[in-house]
Design a protein around this motif. Structure first.
Motif, PDB file in Angstrom:
ATOM      1  N   GLY A 108       0.811  -1.207   0.000  1.00 34.51           N
ATOM      2  CA  GLY A 108       0.000   0.000   0.000  1.00 34.51           C
ATOM      3  C   GLY A 108       0.848   1.262   0.000  1.00 34.51           C
ATOM      4  N   MET A 109       1.893   1.271   0.810  1.00 33.05           N
ATOM      5  CA  MET A 109       2.767   2.443   0.890  1.00 33.05           C
ATOM      6  C   MET A 109       3.459   2.722  -0.446  1.00 33.05           C
ATOM      7  SD  MET A 109       4.600   1.534   4.508  1.00 33.05           S
ATOM      8  CE  MET A 109       3.626   0.916   5.888  1.00 33.05           C
ATOM      9  N   ILE A 110       4.000   1.689  -1.058  1.00 26.20           N
ATOM     10  CA  ILE A 110       4.743   1.852  -2.315  1.00 26.20           C
ATOM     11  C   ILE A 110       3.833   2.334  -3.434  1.00 26.20           C
ATOM     12  CG2 ILE A 110       6.020   0.609  -4.104  1.00 26.20           C
ATOM     13  CD1 ILE A 110       7.093  -1.202  -1.793  1.00 26.20           C
ATOM     14  N   MET A 111       2.657   1.728  -3.566  1.00 19.88           N
ATOM     15  CA  MET A 111       1.747   2.120  -4.642  1.00 19.88           C
ATOM     16  C   MET A 111       1.202   3.531  -4.424  1.00 19.88           C
ATOM     17  SD  MET A 111       1.799  -0.339  -6.797  1.00 19.88           S
ATOM     18  CE  MET A 111       3.526  -0.600  -6.304  1.00 19.88           C
ATOM     19  N   THR A 112       0.986   3.899  -3.169  1.00 18.04           N
ATOM     20  CA  THR A 112       0.515   5.258  -2.872  1.00 18.04           C
ATOM     21  C   THR A 112       1.564   6.286  -3.273  1.00 18.04           C
ATOM     22  OG1 THR A 112      -0.839   4.460  -1.030  1.00 18.04           O
ATOM     23  CG2 THR A 112      -0.312   6.803  -1.058  1.00 18.04           C
ATOM     24  N   LEU A 132      -4.124  -1.172  -6.449  1.00 16.90           N
ATOM     25  CA  LEU A 132      -3.082  -1.918  -5.729  1.00 16.90           C
ATOM     26  C   LEU A 132      -2.861  -1.336  -4.331  1.00 16.90           C
ATOM     27  CD1 LEU A 132      -0.524  -2.430  -8.639  1.00 16.90           C
ATOM     28  CD2 LEU A 132      -1.983  -4.180  -7.580  1.00 16.90           C
ATOM     29  N   ALA A 133      -2.906  -0.007  -4.222  1.00 19.11           N
ATOM     30  CA  ALA A 133      -2.751   0.622  -2.913  1.00 19.11           C
ATOM     31  C   ALA A 133      -3.896   0.250  -1.986  1.00 19.11           C
ATOM     32  CB  ALA A 133      -2.665   2.142  -3.072  1.00 19.11           C
ATOM     33  N   VAL A 198      -0.223  18.385  -4.254  1.00 23.39           N
ATOM     34  CA  VAL A 198      -1.093  17.213  -4.171  1.00 23.39           C
ATOM     35  C   VAL A 198      -0.292  15.946  -4.421  1.00 23.39           C
ATOM     36  CG1 VAL A 198      -3.001  15.997  -5.278  1.00 23.39           C
ATOM     37  CG2 VAL A 198      -3.224  18.418  -4.758  1.00 23.39           C
ATOM     38  N   ARG A 199       0.582  15.975  -5.400  1.00 24.26           N
ATOM     39  CA  ARG A 199       1.423  14.801  -5.669  1.00 24.26           C
ATOM     40  C   ARG A 199       2.232  14.420  -4.426  1.00 24.26           C
ATOM     41  NH1 ARG A 199       1.865  13.646 -11.075  1.00 24.26           N
ATOM     42  NH2 ARG A 199       1.253  15.270 -12.553  1.00 24.26           N
ATOM     43  N   PHE A 200       2.796  15.442  -3.778  1.00 21.97           N
ATOM     44  CA  PHE A 200       3.591  15.145  -2.586  1.00 21.97           C
ATOM     45  C   PHE A 200       2.706  14.664  -1.440  1.00 21.97           C
ATOM     46  CE2 PHE A 200       5.774  16.094   1.384  1.00 21.97           C
ATOM     47  CZ  PHE A 200       6.965  15.399   1.177  1.00 21.97           C
ATOM     48  N   ALA A 201       1.441  15.085  -1.425  1.00 23.97           N
ATOM     49  CA  ALA A 201       0.524  14.601  -0.384  1.00 23.97           C
ATOM     50  C   ALA A 201       0.445  13.081  -0.406  1.00 23.97           C
ATOM     51  CB  ALA A 201      -0.858  15.214  -0.574  1.00 23.97           C
ATOM     52  N   PHE A 202       0.481  12.491  -1.598  1.00 22.60           N
ATOM     53  CA  PHE A 202       0.454  11.032  -1.695  1.00 22.60           C
ATOM     54  C   PHE A 202       1.705  10.427  -1.054  1.00 22.60           C
ATOM     55  CE2 PHE A 202      -1.919  11.901  -5.925  1.00 22.60           C
ATOM     56  CZ  PHE A 202      -3.070  12.211  -5.225  1.00 22.60           C
ATOM     57  N   VAL A 203       2.847  11.059  -1.283  1.00 21.37           N
ATOM     58  CA  VAL A 203       4.095  10.592  -0.673  1.00 21.37           C
ATOM     59  C   VAL A 203       4.024  10.733   0.848  1.00 21.37           C
ATOM     60  CG1 VAL A 203       6.602  10.940  -0.555  1.00 21.37           C
ATOM     61  CG2 VAL A 203       5.410  11.197  -2.743  1.00 21.37           C
ATOM     62  N   SER A 204       3.428  11.839   1.311  1.00 20.37           N
ATOM     63  CA  SER A 204       3.322  12.050   2.764  1.00 20.37           C
ATOM     64  C   SER A 204       2.505  10.959   3.429  1.00 20.37           C
ATOM     65  CB  SER A 204       2.722  13.431   3.052  1.00 20.37           C
ATOM     66  OG  SER A 204       1.319  13.460   2.791  1.00 20.37           O
ATOM     67  N   ILE A 207       4.788   7.923   3.859  1.00 21.49           N
ATOM     68  CA  ILE A 207       5.767   8.136   4.934  1.00 21.49           C
ATOM     69  C   ILE A 207       5.100   8.022   6.300  1.00 21.49           C
ATOM     70  CG2 ILE A 207       7.310   9.833   5.995  1.00 21.49           C
ATOM     71  CD1 ILE A 207       7.830  10.915   3.151  1.00 21.49           C
ATOM     72  N   TRP A 208       3.973   8.688   6.465  1.00 21.20           N
ATOM     73  CA  TRP A 208       3.221   8.649   7.729  1.00 21.20           C
ATOM     74  C   TRP A 208       2.848   7.216   8.078  1.00 21.20           C
ATOM     75  CZ3 TRP A 208       1.320  12.788  10.838  1.00 21.20           C
ATOM     76  CH2 TRP A 208       0.341  12.437  11.762  1.00 21.20           C
ATOM     77  N   TRP A 209       2.332   6.500   7.111  1.00 20.64           N
ATOM     78  CA  TRP A 209       1.908   5.112   7.289  1.00 20.64           C
ATOM     79  C   TRP A 209       3.082   4.263   7.760  1.00 20.64           C
ATOM     80  CZ3 TRP A 209      -1.074   2.390   2.699  1.00 20.64           C
ATOM     81  CH2 TRP A 209      -1.590   1.158   3.130  1.00 20.64           C
ATOM     82  N   ALA A 210       4.248   4.442   7.148  1.00 19.73           N
ATOM     83  CA  ALA A 210       5.428   3.640   7.493  1.00 19.73           C
ATOM     84  C   ALA A 210       5.941   3.955   8.897  1.00 19.73           C
ATOM     85  CB  ALA A 210       6.528   3.881   6.461  1.00 19.73           C
ATOM     86  N   VAL A 211       6.068   5.233   9.221  1.00 18.95           N
ATOM     87  CA  VAL A 211       6.651   5.630  10.502  1.00 18.95           C
ATOM     88  C   VAL A 211       5.803   5.131  11.669  1.00 18.95           C
ATOM     89  CG1 VAL A 211       7.150   7.615  11.987  1.00 18.95           C
ATOM     90  CG2 VAL A 211       7.890   7.622   9.590  1.00 18.95           C
TER      91      VAL A 211
END
Length: 440
Positions: A108-112, A132-133, A198-204, A207-211
């Motif tokens: 989920g993290m990678i696809m997001t 996939l996410a 918005v694109r970076f929001a997906f990356v955030s 990151i949040w999910w992983a941490v």
């Protein structure tokens, strides 16, 4: 039979609420709700649906983009329908709930994060990554739900389950707040424009999910290494156990009755979560107003989920769910007639009051009436029923909107699901189910 709480006194005296909620294992388990709810808030409920409709689906009609988003959610649900019971069986056979959770969460993290690179108009690529996410997100929840038996005792399931949802609303709301500011004022954060933000929001989200998955990784009991099996053997055993799991569940008639009830009413709940923003855009409301309304739902949902956990301990989870379903029924009718964006805000508050409650009490009720040593397999079916509902709801709304050119007609379809689910739930004898589960 159930898993003993490691810090519970032998004399059986009930722990104080504060001691329960600050226990390291309970808190670490609940923090995964804080972690993955960033995906639910940003990707399922708010920013991604807007970006998909206005940017990734550029040049398409509103009903066509609604159809594509609905089908993407439905396809993800179908995948989970096919995998959920098998994954549960595999996890129990190899005591692999924790490892499986982390594997699906990583997907989920990678696809997001990968959605950062999708170009304007590339709706199919975006939908594929999104599917996939969502599979990663929903797959991880199968094992997260089942791990409640590692973190708490049955008499505290209502409180602990509500605690998880409360932290989820708060955590998701915090990141969504940051992402809303980031997209509204991109230059404050060093971005060229709102599209880049918005694109970076997906990356955030990734990151949040992983941490915030790390507490669960380090503090919940490790999988028992001695029970591990190879992939081929595990899959074969999973398929073989699938039919056995089905037979086991059918032997618990109250469990089966609850699952059918849950399948019906959670369809409406999930559909409201995933399609509310799309519905608001389709009837002409501004995207920023809608996203702020979803943010309101997150923060209202934080204390409400905790209160529903306490309510479940006082009046029982079944009664709490029935109250929430009555509210959802009224909300659905209200949405059909809605004309002003202020009404959307009001509905957001009302939904926030009950959304976490119906989800958390459903999970805790189910945990009460199943044998703990089969929690992975039984929660596999639980998630399968819930996600099969997510196949029907979004797809139904998208199809009705596309065929009738009216988003309002689609929203009414969930009324029957709330009613049918509530009627079946009324017949579930929770106390009898608890007695049967403890004898198992």
């Amino acid at each position: 039979m159930w898993v003993e709480h490691p810090n519970e006194a032998d004399n059986g005296i009930q722990l104080s609420m504060w001691k329960i909620l600050t226990d390291k294992k309970v808190l670490s388990w609940a923090m995964y709700d804080w972690a993955n709810s960033a995906f639910a808030a940003v990707m399922l409920a708010s920013i991604f649906p807007v970006f998909f409709k206005e940017y990734l689906s550029a040049g398409q009609s509103v009903t066509t983009s609604t159809f594509h988003l609905g089908m993407a959610n439905s396809i993800a649900g179908i995948v989970i329908v096919l995998l959920a019971p098998i994954l549960g069986a595999i996890a129990d056979a190899g005591e692999a709930r924790k490892r499986m959770l982390l594997s699906f969460a990583a997907l989920g993290m990678i696809m997001t994060a990968a959605l950062y690179g999708v170009a304007q108009g590339a709706w199919l690529a975006a939908a594929t990554l999104y599917v996939l996410a969502v599979v990663g997100f929903m797959g991880s929840v199968i094992f997260y739900d089942a791990l409640i038996v590692k973190a708490s005792r049955p008499e505290h399931y209502d409180l602990v389950s509500g605690y998880g949802y409360a932290l989820g609303y708060l955590g998701g709301g915090i990141l969504l707040s940051v992402d809303i500011l980031m997209t509204a004022y991109p230059t404050w954060f060093g971005f060229v424009d709102s599209t880049e933000a918005v694109r970076f929001a997906f990356v955030s989200v990734a990151i949040w999910w992983a941490v915030f998955t790390l507490p669960l990784l380090f503090n919940l009991p490790a999988d028992r290494g001695g029970a591990r099996v190879g992939l081929k053997r595990a899959v074969t055993g999973g398929f073989r156990d699938l039919y056995k799991t089905y037979r086991d569940i059918r032997q618990y008639k109250l469990v089966w009755l609850f699952l059918v009830s849950y399948w019906l009413y959670i369809d409406g709940v999930d559909t409201v979560v995933r399609m509310a923003i799309d519905f608001g855009l389709s009837i002409g409301f501004d995207s920023q107003d809608l996203i702020v309304a979803i943010l309101i739902t997150q923060f209202v949902g934080f204390p409400a989920a905790l209160l529903f956990g306490l309510l479940g301990e006082r009046i029982g989870p079944k009664a709490g769910i029935l109250i929430a379903l009555g509210v959802y029924l009224l909300v659905t009718i209200w949405a059909y007639f809605m004309q002003q964006v202020q009404e959307f805000y009001m509905l957001a508050v009302v939904i926030g009051l009950v959304q976490g409650g119906v989800q958390s009490l459903s999970r805790s009720l189910y945990a009460r009436i199943i044998p703990a040593d089969k929690a992975g397999q039984f929660f596999g079916f639980y998630n399968m029923m819930g996600k099969f509902a997510a196949v029907i709801g979004p797809g139904l709304i998208g199809t009705v909107a596309f065929l009738t050119d009216s988003s309002r007609l689609g929203i009414l379809s969930v009324i029957a699901l709330f009613l049918a689910g509530a009627l079946l739930l009324w017949k579930v004898d929770v106390r009898e189910g608890e007695r049967i589960a403890r004898r198992a």
